[in-house]
Design a protein around this motif. Structure first.
Motif, PDB file in Angstrom:
ATOM      1  N   LYS A  45       0.839  -1.208   0.000  1.00 22.25           N
ATOM      2  CA  LYS A  45       0.000   0.000   0.000  1.00 22.25           C
ATOM      3  C   LYS A  45       0.872   1.255   0.000  1.00 22.25           C
ATOM      4  O   LYS A  45       0.628   2.210  -0.744  1.00 22.25           O
ATOM      5  CB  LYS A  45      -0.904   0.012   1.230  1.00 22.25           C
ATOM      6  CG  LYS A  45      -2.168  -0.789   1.051  1.00 22.25           C
ATOM      7  CD  LYS A  45      -3.041  -0.651   2.280  1.00 22.25           C
ATOM      8  CE  LYS A  45      -4.226  -1.600   2.202  1.00 22.25           C
ATOM      9  NZ  LYS A  45      -4.973  -1.646   3.467  1.00 22.25           N
ATOM     10  N   VAL A  46       1.866   1.231   0.846  1.00 19.79           N
ATOM     11  CA  VAL A  46       2.781   2.392   0.914  1.00 19.79           C
ATOM     12  C   VAL A  46       3.430   2.614  -0.445  1.00 19.79           C
ATOM     13  O   VAL A  46       3.525   3.748  -0.933  1.00 19.79           O
ATOM     14  CB  VAL A  46       3.847   2.176   2.011  1.00 19.79           C
ATOM     15  CG1 VAL A  46       4.944   3.219   1.904  1.00 19.79           C
ATOM     16  CG2 VAL A  46       3.219   2.217   3.385  1.00 19.79           C
ATOM     17  N   GLN A  47       3.834   1.510  -1.051  1.00 17.02           N
ATOM     18  CA  GLN A  47       4.499   1.615  -2.352  1.00 17.02           C
ATOM     19  C   GLN A  47       3.548   2.196  -3.413  1.00 17.02           C
ATOM     20  O   GLN A  47       3.937   3.048  -4.201  1.00 17.02           O
ATOM     21  CB  GLN A  47       4.973   0.226  -2.798  1.00 17.02           C
ATOM     22  CG  GLN A  47       5.913   0.273  -3.970  1.00 17.02           C
ATOM     23  CD  GLN A  47       7.190  -0.515  -3.670  1.00 17.02           C
ATOM     24  OE1 GLN A  47       7.572  -0.669  -2.506  1.00 17.02           O
ATOM     25  NE2 GLN A  47       7.828  -1.020  -4.689  1.00 17.02           N
ATOM     26  N   LEU A  49       0.882   4.074  -2.882  1.00 18.78           N
ATOM     27  CA  LEU A  49       0.640   5.496  -2.591  1.00 18.78           C
ATOM     28  C   LEU A  49       1.840   6.347  -3.020  1.00 18.78           C
ATOM     29  O   LEU A  49       1.680   7.436  -3.571  1.00 18.78           O
ATOM     30  CB  LEU A  49       0.391   5.687  -1.098  1.00 18.78           C
ATOM     31  CG  LEU A  49      -1.013   5.351  -0.590  1.00 18.78           C
ATOM     32  CD1 LEU A  49      -1.016   5.337   0.924  1.00 18.78           C
ATOM     33  CD2 LEU A  49      -2.022   6.368  -1.117  1.00 18.78           C
ATOM     34  N   SER A  50       3.015   5.819  -2.742  1.00 18.48           N
ATOM     35  CA  SER A  50       4.226   6.562  -3.102  1.00 18.48           C
ATOM     36  C   SER A  50       4.311   6.779  -4.605  1.00 18.48           C
ATOM     37  O   SER A  50       4.771   7.834  -5.065  1.00 18.48           O
ATOM     38  CB  SER A  50       5.462   5.806  -2.628  1.00 18.48           C
ATOM     39  OG  SER A  50       5.369   5.547  -1.252  1.00 18.48           O
ATOM     40  N   GLN A  52       1.858   7.276  -6.510  1.00 15.71           N
ATOM     41  CA  GLN A  52       0.955   8.388  -6.828  1.00 15.71           C
ATOM     42  C   GLN A  52       1.615   9.733  -6.526  1.00 15.71           C
ATOM     43  O   GLN A  52       1.427  10.702  -7.237  1.00 15.71           O
ATOM     44  CB  GLN A  52      -0.325   8.261  -6.015  1.00 15.71           C
ATOM     45  CG  GLN A  52      -1.234   7.157  -6.524  1.00 15.71           C
ATOM     46  CD  GLN A  52      -2.501   7.067  -5.695  1.00 15.71           C
ATOM     47  OE1 GLN A  52      -3.072   8.084  -5.317  1.00 15.71           O
ATOM     48  NE2 GLN A  52      -2.914   5.858  -5.419  1.00 15.71           N
ATOM     49  N   LEU A  53       2.370   9.756  -5.459  1.00 20.87           N
ATOM     50  CA  LEU A  53       3.087  10.997  -5.120  1.00 20.87           C
ATOM     51  C   LEU A  53       4.011  11.388  -6.264  1.00 20.87           C
ATOM     52  O   LEU A  53       4.216  12.562  -6.545  1.00 20.87           O
ATOM     53  CB  LEU A  53       3.921  10.813  -3.860  1.00 20.87           C
ATOM     54  CG  LEU A  53       3.214  10.782  -2.512  1.00 20.87           C
ATOM     55  CD1 LEU A  53       4.240  10.572  -1.418  1.00 20.87           C
ATOM     56  CD2 LEU A  53       2.455  12.070  -2.269  1.00 20.87           C
ATOM     57  N   ALA A  54       4.550  10.408  -6.912  1.00 20.16           N
ATOM     58  CA  ALA A  54       5.512  10.684  -7.984  1.00 20.16           C
ATOM     59  C   ALA A  54       4.891  11.460  -9.131  1.00 20.16           C
ATOM     60  O   ALA A  54       5.592  12.089  -9.912  1.00 20.16           O
ATOM     61  CB  ALA A  54       6.071   9.377  -8.497  1.00 20.16           C
ATOM     62  N   GLN A  55       3.555  11.414  -9.221  1.00 23.10           N
ATOM     63  CA  GLN A  55       2.916  12.111 -10.336  1.00 23.10           C
ATOM     64  C   GLN A  55       2.769  13.616 -10.101  1.00 23.10           C
ATOM     65  O   GLN A  55       2.340  14.339 -10.991  1.00 23.10           O
ATOM     66  CB  GLN A  55       1.543  11.483 -10.592  1.00 23.10           C
ATOM     67  CG  GLN A  55       1.649  10.063 -11.126  1.00 23.10           C
ATOM     68  CD  GLN A  55       0.340   9.311 -11.017  1.00 23.10           C
ATOM     69  OE1 GLN A  55      -0.702   9.898 -10.748  1.00 23.10           O
ATOM     70  NE2 GLN A  55       0.388   7.998 -11.231  1.00 23.10           N
ATOM     71  N   ALA A  56       3.045  14.070  -8.886  1.00 23.38           N
ATOM     72  CA  ALA A  56       2.901  15.501  -8.604  1.00 23.38           C
ATOM     73  C   ALA A  56       3.978  16.279  -9.340  1.00 23.38           C
ATOM     74  O   ALA A  56       5.155  16.141  -9.051  1.00 23.38           O
ATOM     75  CB  ALA A  56       3.022  15.743  -7.102  1.00 23.38           C
ATOM     76  N   GLN A  57       3.556  17.058 -10.306  1.00 24.09           N
ATOM     77  CA  GLN A  57       4.504  17.832 -11.118  1.00 24.09           C
ATOM     78  C   GLN A  57       3.950  19.244 -11.316  1.00 24.09           C
ATOM     79  O   GLN A  57       2.740  19.436 -11.307  1.00 24.09           O
ATOM     80  CB  GLN A  57       4.642  17.171 -12.499  1.00 24.09           C
ATOM     81  CG  GLN A  57       5.439  15.883 -12.505  1.00 24.09           C
ATOM     82  CD  GLN A  57       6.928  16.134 -12.711  1.00 24.09           C
ATOM     83  OE1 GLN A  57       7.369  17.281 -12.758  1.00 24.09           O
ATOM     84  NE2 GLN A  57       7.700  15.077 -12.830  1.00 24.09           N
TER      85      GLN A  57
END
Lengths: 358, 196
Positions: A45-47, A49-50, A52-57
């Motif tokens: 789950k953490v992986q 979610l992480s 998804q964080l990577a898509q913040a641009q």
């Protein structure tokens, strides 16, 4: 495989970093261990979610300016001089938008201000202390002059040179302006003292009324007469000396005739030494007030302390001893050489011992 | 003519190594190509490392600047993205260390300022993707990771590098990569336990 070891390998299992053999072992353990399975799920789950964080641009507007800003930065770096690069390198040691450079500058200015301020205050204190010396002295002298008459001391026939004085040629002129020699003649010393006394003992609170170095160094009508007689008293600290050829003592033939005159001169010179030393203190005080610097200032303070020391030992008055201690301390503040400092300290001890006996 | 040969090659997608060779020959515009190609990757690393857009932007620019300055010494047999990643991570770690030192003294002020900037950015366009509480919590947790653990975690999760690649990029052993990643994941999992 135990849980502890398995849990360490759950991450690599998800990342596909385990060798087939180890992977089988971990999988076998997971089948029979719900706790490790639960942990694997939470890591997954953490992986996720992480990822998804990577898509913040940032938006495209940002990327359209990124390269332009980079180009100008590169161009600026290629142009900028060495000192700017050095400053920037220094800036890298600091956090972004750091207040430290300005703060450091402000602290540096404050420290400088404190150092300068202290130096000025110290100088003023010394000046004030030295300024106060002649006033106190003159007041004391005025009191002494009014309540007691000087008693005559036993006259010895010791030549003045042996006591720190010396005989000079009538033609000899002082080579340096300070300390000015006060030439005195046997016949006129007493009358001179009477003339000089009103000026010296005036207990005026105003500094302007103090005698200046010129007034002391050239008392009206005094120098020519002293030169004519060829006798001059000098302080012990005077480094100037005459060669033996230059010394002209009275000849043996004339000794008998001049003996009385010499005795009288010695007596007057001896009795006038405190007066002379007092004048010296004023001269050196005036010298200090001309705001000399460095060695000159140190020398002036030392000469002043020297004059006071001799005067205090000579008169043994309590007030002179106190003033002498003060003068030694003032000189000690400015003395740089250790030998001078130890001399001044020993003098302070001597004077304080005498004060205690009083 | 080197320029002509490069233009010929430019008709197809020039590789990083080719562009780097051209930059070394003095064609600065080729570096623009490299920057355009890798700017998002570099920004992503610096953004994840600093959790702050302004810092990430500064560090991304600094990364390319440092790479440009060191271009003469760069061995074009190496992976240029890995090289950029290493620079970006090292710069970010240095930045975080400086910020940590600074925070020790100005913790309250900085905390307030960051809170203000974070809340302002939450409403801005850059934070549109990060709306849910879980993602916010995860982002804060990643931000609070120790720099070295964070670097490994970012390279693994966001750059999808293998352990070996991470080890080469950061010049550490594979075992160290594994242990740092394990600790980072455990830490994140613990912090998000109540939401999962």
């Amino acid at each position: 495989m135990r849980c502890r070891k398995t849990r360490k390998l759950l991450g690599p299992l998800l990342d596909g970093e385990l060798s087939p053999g180890v992977k089988d072992q971990v999988s076998a353990h997971l089948k029979g261990c719900p706790a490790c399975r639960a942990r694997l799920e939470s890591i997954q789950k953490v992986q996720a979610l992480s990822s998804q964080l990577a898509q913040a641009q940032p938006d495209e507007a940002y990327w359209s300016t990124f390269l332009l800003r980079l180009r100008s930065k590169i161009a600026r770096t290629e142009r900028e001089p060495m000192w700017t690069k050095a400053r920037k390198a220094f800036g890298l040691l600091l956090p972004p938008h750091s207040p430290w450079p300005r703060l450091a500058g402000a602290v540096a200015v404050a420290v400088l201000a404190v150092i300068l301020g202290r130096a000025l205050i110290r100088h003023d204190i010394q000046m004030g202390r030295v300024r106060a010396l002649p006033k106190k002295l003159l007041t004391e002298q005025a009191q002494i002059a009014t309540r007691e008459t000087p008693t005559e001391k036993v006259v010895d026939l010791e030549p003045p040179a042996a006591r720190g004085g010396r005989i000079i040629l009538p033609e000899e002129q002082p080579t340096t302006p300070s300390p000015p020699d006060v030439s005195i003649s046997a016949g006129e010393m007493l009358s001179l003292k009477e003339e000089a006394k009103p000026a010296l003992v005036s207990p005026s609170p105003q500094e302007d009324l103090l005698p200046t170095a010129d007034q002391i160094s050239q008392p009206p009508g005094l120098a020519p007469k002293a030169k004519a007689l060829g006798f001059q008293a000098l302080d012990q600290g005077d480094e100037r000396s005459l060669s033996n050829e230059d010394r002209k003592f009275p000849s043996p033939d004339q000794a008998v005739d001049q003996e009385k005159a010499l005795m009288s001169m010695a007596k007057v010179a001896r009795s006038s030494e405190p007066e002379y030393l007092r004048q010296q203190t004023i001269v050196w005080q005036n010298s200090i007030q001309t705001h000399p610097r460095g060695e000159e200032l140190e020398q002036s303070y030392f000469q002043l302390s020297e004059s006071w020391y001799q005067l205090a030992l000579m008169t043994a008055h309590r007030v002179d001893l106190i003033q002498a201690v003060e003068a030694q301390r003032a000189a000690l503040d400015f003395a740089t050489e250790e030998s001078t400092r130890s001399l001044l300290r020993s003098r302070i001890q001597t004077l304080e011992e005498r004060l205690r006996k009083k | 003519m080197p320029n002509a040969s490069w233009k010929k090659q430019g008709s197809h997608q020039a590789t990083d190594a080719e562009l780097i060779r051209e930059v070394k020959k003095g064609r600065r515009e080729c570096f623009d190509q490299l920057a355009l190609r890798h700017q998002r990757m570099v920004y992503l690393i610096t953004r994840r490392m600093t959790a702050n857009h302004q810092d990430a932007d500064d560090l991304a620019q600094e990364t390319f600047l440092a790479a440009y300055r060191a271009m003469e010494r760069f061995d074009d047999r190496q992976s240029f993205p890995a090289y950029l990643s290493r620079i970006a991570i090292n710069l970010s770690i240095n930045h975080l260390r400086r910020r940590k030192r600074w925070l020790r003294i100005w913790s309250e002020r900085r905390g307030e300022a960051e809170k203000a900037s974070m809340s302002a950015k939450t409403q801005g366009p850059h934070r549109k993707m990060e709306q849910t509480e879980l993602l916010d919590r995860l982002e804060r947790a990643v931000k609070d990771l120790p720099p070295h653990q964070k670097a490994v975690f970012i390279l693994k999760v966001h750059r999808e590098m293998s352990y070996e690649e991470i080890a080469q990029t950061l010049r550490i052993s594979t075992g160290t990569v594994m242990s740092r990643l394990h600790r980072a994941r455990n830490r994140l999992r613990t912090q998000l336990k109540d939401l999962m």
